[in-house]
Each structure stands twice: as C-alpha cells, then as structure tokens.
Scaffold this motif. Structure first.
Motif, mmCIF file in Angstrom:
data_model
loop_
_atom_site.group_PDB
_atom_site.id
_atom_site.type_symbol
_atom_site.label_atom_id
_atom_site.label_comp_id
_atom_site.label_asym_id
_atom_site.label_seq_id
_atom_site.Cartn_x
_atom_site.Cartn_y
_atom_site.Cartn_z
ATOM 1 N N UNK A 410 0.830 -1.208 0.000
ATOM 2 C CA UNK A 410 0.000 0.000 0.000
ATOM 3 C C UNK A 410 0.863 1.256 0.000
ATOM 4 N N UNK A 411 1.903 1.222 0.798
ATOM 5 C CA UNK A 411 2.800 2.363 0.833
ATOM 6 C C UNK A 411 3.485 2.589 -0.506
ATOM 7 N N UNK A 412 3.913 1.506 -1.138
ATOM 8 C CA UNK A 412 4.599 1.634 -2.427
ATOM 9 C C UNK A 412 3.677 2.249 -3.476
ATOM 10 N N UNK A 413 2.382 1.981 -3.345
ATOM 11 C CA UNK A 413 1.410 2.586 -4.277
ATOM 12 C C UNK A 413 1.084 4.022 -3.917
ATOM 13 N N UNK A 414 1.521 4.476 -2.743
ATOM 14 C CA UNK A 414 1.185 5.835 -2.308
ATOM 15 C C UNK A 414 -0.081 5.887 -1.477
ATOM 16 N N UNK A 415 -0.633 4.710 -1.137
ATOM 17 C CA UNK A 415 -1.823 4.681 -0.285
ATOM 18 C C UNK A 415 -1.440 4.796 1.171
ATOM 19 N N UNK A 416 -2.439 5.108 1.991
ATOM 20 C CA UNK A 416 -2.164 5.267 3.416
ATOM 21 C C UNK A 416 -2.576 4.014 4.175
ATOM 22 N N UNK A 417 -1.958 3.795 5.324
ATOM 23 C CA UNK A 417 -2.273 2.620 6.137
ATOM 24 C C UNK A 417 -2.708 3.057 7.526
ATOM 25 N N UNK A 418 -3.338 2.125 8.248
ATOM 26 C CA UNK A 418 -3.978 2.494 9.510
ATOM 27 C C UNK A 418 -3.583 1.534 10.621
ATOM 28 N N UNK A 419 -3.438 2.107 11.823
ATOM 29 C CA UNK A 419 -3.181 1.291 13.006
ATOM 30 C C UNK A 419 -4.464 0.590 13.442
ATOM 31 N N UNK A 420 -4.340 -0.221 14.485
ATOM 32 C CA UNK A 420 -5.503 -0.929 15.020
ATOM 33 C C UNK A 420 -6.645 0.014 15.372
ATOM 34 N N UNK A 421 -6.324 1.123 16.011
ATOM 35 C CA UNK A 421 -7.400 2.005 16.495
ATOM 36 C C UNK A 421 -7.697 3.159 15.541
ATOM 37 N N UNK A 422 -7.009 3.234 14.429
ATOM 38 C CA UNK A 422 -7.385 4.223 13.423
ATOM 39 C C UNK A 422 -6.393 5.334 13.172
ATOM 40 N N UNK A 423 -5.241 5.316 13.846
ATOM 41 C CA UNK A 423 -4.250 6.321 13.504
ATOM 42 C C UNK A 423 -3.752 6.004 12.093
#
Length: 558
Positions: A410-423
């Motif tokens: 996801x990062x390589x595509x430029x997308x964002x990722x999320x922690x367990x609680x939503x950060x």
DNA sequence: ACTGTGTGCGCG
DNA sequence: AAAGCGCGCACACAGT
C-alpha cells in the motif's frame, strides 16, 4: 458527562455537555476559583474534562493537589481525526485548515529553551481565540460518522489519558540521585573540569590518539580530520563509526573507541546535563505526546527516551520506596499477531518467550536468528540473515507476514495505512508523487524508473512498520492508562504519597511506590497489560507478558 | 553571529 | 556484517 473549559481574559467558562451531546449550562468563574471548581466536580461526578490542551490546564491543578481522572485534549484529538481514514468523510476532516491545525503543529515544535516557572504556564498564543465547545461538537460528530466509532473513540481517550500522564510525570519527576550520577562521571572521566576545559581523561586519550596517528594537531571530534588521519596510517575505512573501527587491528583503535565512548557520556549526559535537567532530586522529562508520526511519544530536551544504560544507576528510589519497572516482552511481534489474527503466532507466544518458541518449532536455528528475522519482517529487511530467514518465517506465520507485506504494498502505491485504532499514516509528499508520476510517463529514462522504484520501496518500508509501531504505541497507551486508573483505585487519588508512574519508554514503564505496595503494583501492571490486550484485540487470544522487577535502582531492572 | 546539514550514537 | 523502522541530541562544518 463532559465539562468544557475555556479561558478568556482571565475568566474561565465551564460548559456542560450532556451525554446526548446537548449543550447545558455554562458557568463563569474566576481563574482563582478554578481549582476548587474542578476538585468539587471531580469528587461529585468525575466528568471528562474537555480543554484545548492539557499542558495549558493541568499543571496548575496538579500544583494545587487536584488530579482528574479523564480528559479530552482537543488539540491532540484534532490531529488524529483530521488524518484518520476512519473519519475521512467528516466535516472536521474535510474542512479547510483551522487554528486547531496550527495549534496541533505547535505542540510538536520544540519549545524555546527552559520554561521559567514550571507550574505557572502561560496560555500559549496558539490556543487563544479557539472555541473549544464548537470544536468538541465537531469532534463528536466526526467520531459518530465513523463506521466503527469504538476504535477511534478509544484512541482519542487513550491519547488524552497519555496527555494527563505526561503532565503527572513532569509534575512528580523521576527520582534522580545527582551524587550517584556525579560519581559515575568522576569514575569514568576524572573530576569535573573547570569551565571551558575538558575532563582530564579525555585530554589524556586525545594526546595518545594524536601520538599513535602521528597527527599532532588532530581534533578527534572532527570526523573529516579523524578519517584522513586514519587513512594516512594505512587504515582502509569509509567512516569513523565504531562498528567499522572495531574490526580493525591498530594500536589506536582501543584508545579511540574509549575516547568516543567517554566523549559521548560527557557531552550527552555529563555535568552540563545534570545542571540543566536535575533539580531537587528529580529529573523532569519533557514528553511530547503523539510527537512521532506513529503516535509514539517524543521528548523535547533532556533526552528522556535515550537514557544510556550506564547512567541508570542514578535513578534511585527514595528511602522506604521502590521502583517497579515493567516492560512488555516482544511487544511489536505480539501486536502484529493480534493485528493479523495469526493463530500459529499466538500459540507460539503463549506462556513463553516468543523467540524461544520459534526456535523450538525449528523455524530458525537460534534465538538471535528468531529475533533478527522477526525484526526484519517488521522493518522490511532486504539483505543479510534477516532477509534470508524471511521465507521460513512466512511459511510458519503466513498471516502475520502477509499483513506487513500488504502494508508495504500500500505504501509503495502511495496509499495510506492504519493502526488498530485508526491512527493513519501521512500521505507521501508532493515530491514523492512527482517522482512516481515521471517514471510512469512515456519517455521516462531507466534512471527515472530506478529512482521511483527505490523511493517507493523506502515508503513501503515506512508503511510496513507504521501499522505495527503505531498499534504497539496504542497498546502502550492503553496499558499506561489502565495502570494509572488502577493505581488511583489502589490508594486514593494523591500523587506524591502513593504509587505513581514516573517514567515511560515505548514498551516500558516505571512506578515509584512506597515499599509495602510493590507487590500490589506488580499485580496492577499485569492486570493492566491484560486489559490493554483486550481493548485492542477483544477475545483474540494473544498474550502480552511482562518482565517486572522491583528494585532500588533502574540499573538493576535488567 | 546566526542557521541548516552531515555524522555519529544513545534509546525502543 | 551494520543491512531494515521510529526518534533526539551534540558537535563540526559550511553556508549566509
């Protein structure tokens, strides 16, 4: 029940917000009446106090002996909600930048020099003129717009609890024996030098280094000079790093490594540090809650998160008191286990050292291999032992490895990722996007493509690690918050006479406690760890074992 | 005299 | 052997 506090021209407005979100009475009171008001409401109904920022309000309450159980730190919460993918469609996230965003960034900017009077904090200009009632309503609306409001709500509560804890730690301080610290320094460096002079031991070593390198004018603190001098005596080095020097055979290496070691102690945690940061037997860390993108805490000045092992002797419990030091064993892999719902990894970590289990299951030959392989999986290693062990780890724990691999993609595509609680991770920069764009256009050169590929991989390693590190930071916040509440229940609400948190370091906490409470404090820590695991991962059976030690000095904790 | 960058090392 | 994440801090040095 919430009570929103606002301050204008020395007048406090306290506005009640009912459970259904309806705005209730607003009382006006003098700043001098604030402490009594908060104490009285706290005793009567334990509201959640809502304020622009905790640093602005809480020190004055603590100084007057008043603690609060819960708060909403609007500035910290604003920053999370603006970025979280869970609340991306809310008005708060979609609106233009506001003064709250300015206040948020100001929080993680370094504070200028020393604050003169510790508990006489001025209202920071950045929060003047903000309307906390309207902001709180906007935040409530953002939370309820989320698909799973429970996650983000827990994150905001945990972050705010962290803000209270950071202020309480600053208020009580970490017990610090300046005399012990001075003894450590004197033993290592010789007596404290006069101003403008270097310690005798450093001078001696510098002289020997100059002789051995036949470089009478060498300043060993200058990397370019030192590198040139090493090469002149035939040492083929690319840098002056200690792990490169360590491999070399030459009479200068031993004194040089000793010099570097002592120089570091002298400059980073020497007498100057002691003068600046330790007063009346306490070191007061300047924690910056949420100061790291992943939600980890940072510090500003004092280096509280980098206390070297050799000065931890100076952290000594008061007479009749003990330090209870606890750290979460292999926190990040265990958090990954919960994130991925990886049963095999949960089983491996149950009731024992996770790395030992991985060895017992014959995934890797030794514990160091297990550790380096697991870290490599979470950091995105591409070479060395760590990368070579990845296929074996992937076979043993396919779900866990798939989760971090997916985060990297996801990062390589430029997308964002999320922690367990939503950060949620920040988007890549405009420059990053431009490089990716260029590489995909017709006429892109192979060097454009190489650059884009390498940069994409870099960002992928960041997002790969983000999901784990950010979720681990959430576990740690929940652990601390649960610990704090249980300690308050244990012995009333006072800070100074009862067990209280004095230090936090990513996956480790320290509690200063009257000796007789130490066994209960240990139980509290274990209970709180279990509670934190359940808050994040519900009924999924992943363990979070602690290493706990009751000691007189921090140096004895490991 | 100031500010920004590179290097190195401390912590998880 | 020092790769692969996240930081803060101190110093030297080069730029202004």
């Amino acid at each position: 029940m919430h009570i929103v506090l606002d301050l204008h021209d020395g007048v406090v407005t306290a506005t009640r917000i009912e459970g259904d979100g309806a705005t209730g009475d607003a009382a006006q009171l003098d700043l001098t009446a604030l402490v009594e008001f908060v104490a009285e409401r706290e005793a009567a109904e334990r509201p959640r106090w809502v304020w622009a920022n905790t640093r602005q309000w809480y020190p004055r309450l603590l100084a007057a002996g008043v603690r609060v159980e819960r708060c909403v730190d609007l500035t910290l919460c604003h920053r999370i909600l603006r970025r979280s993918a869970l609340t991306a469609e809310s008005a708060l996230a979609r609106g233009p930048e506001s003064a709250w965003d300015v206040a948020s960034s100001a929080l993680i900017e370094p504070v200028p020099a020393q604050s003169p009077a510790l508990f006489d904090v001025e209202v920071p200009a950045t929060t003047a003129g903000l309307d906390p009632v309207r902001e709180f309503e906007a935040q409530l609306a953002a939370v309820s717009s989320a698909e799973q409001p429970g996650r983000i709500r827990l994150l905001l509560a945990a972050e705010s609890a962290g803000a209270l804890i950071a202020e309480e730690i600053r208020f009580t301080g970490l017990p610090w024996r300046a005399d012990v610290h001075d003894r450590v320094l004197t033993q290592a460096l010789g007596p404290r030098p006069a101003p403008e002079r270097h310690p005798a031991k450093l001078d001696e070593l510098a002289t020997r280094i100059r002789e051995l390198l036949d470089a009478p004018a060498l300043n060993p603190d200058s990397q370019p000079e030192l590198l040139a001098a090493l090469r002149r005596v035939g040492l083929d080095v690319a840098s002056t790093r200690k792990w490169e020097l360590r491999e070399l055979q030459h009479p200068v290496i031993a004194p040089l490594l000793e010099y570097k070691n002592l120089y570091r102690l002298y400059t980073a945690n020497g007498w100057a540090w002691l003068d600046a940061w330790v007063h009346e037997g306490r070191f007061r860390p300047d924690y910056v809650v949420g100061g790291v993108v992943t939600g980890r805490w940072a510090t500003s000045g004092g280096g509280a998160l980098q206390l070297p092992k050799n000065v931890r002797q100076a952290v000594v419990a008061d007479p009749g008191w003990k330090l209870v030091v606890a750290d979460a064993a292999q926190l990040e892999p265990r958090v990954l286990t919960g994130l991925a719902h990886d049963r095999a990894m949960a089983d491996a970590g149950r009731g024992r050292d996770l790395y030992d289990s991985i060895v017992a299951a014959q995934v890797v030959p030794s514990r160091p291999h297990a550790k380096v392989a697991m870290l490599g999986a979470m950091y995105g290693a591409t070479t060395g032992d760590s990368a070579r062990l990845m296929p074996r780890l992937r076979r043993a724990f396919p779900q866990a490895i798939a989760l971090v691999d997916h985060a990297a993609e996801e990062g390589e595509r430029g997308d964002r990722v999320m922690s367990r609680l939503g950060r949620t991770s920040p988007p890549p920069s405009a420059g990053w996007r431009a490089v990716q764009q260029r590489a995909s256009e017709p006429g892109a050169t192979s060097s454009d493509e190489r650059r884009a590929r390498s940069q994409a991989r870099d960002w992928g390693r960041f997002t790969r690690n983000f999901v784990v590190q950010a979720s681990a930071a959430e576990w740690a916040l929940c652990w601390m918050a649960e610990t704090r509440l249980r300690l308050a229940a244990l012995n009333g609400r006072s800070l100074s006479g009862a067990p209280h948190l004095v230090y936090f370091l990513h996956d480790e906490v320290m509690i200063h406690t009257p000796e007789q409470f130490a066994p209960q404090v240990e139980r509290v820590l274990h209970d709180a760890a279990r509670a934190a695991g359940e808050l994040l991962f519900g009924t999924f059976p992943v363990d979070f074992p602690l290493t706990v030690a009751t000691v007189d000095t921090y140096a004895d904790a490991k």
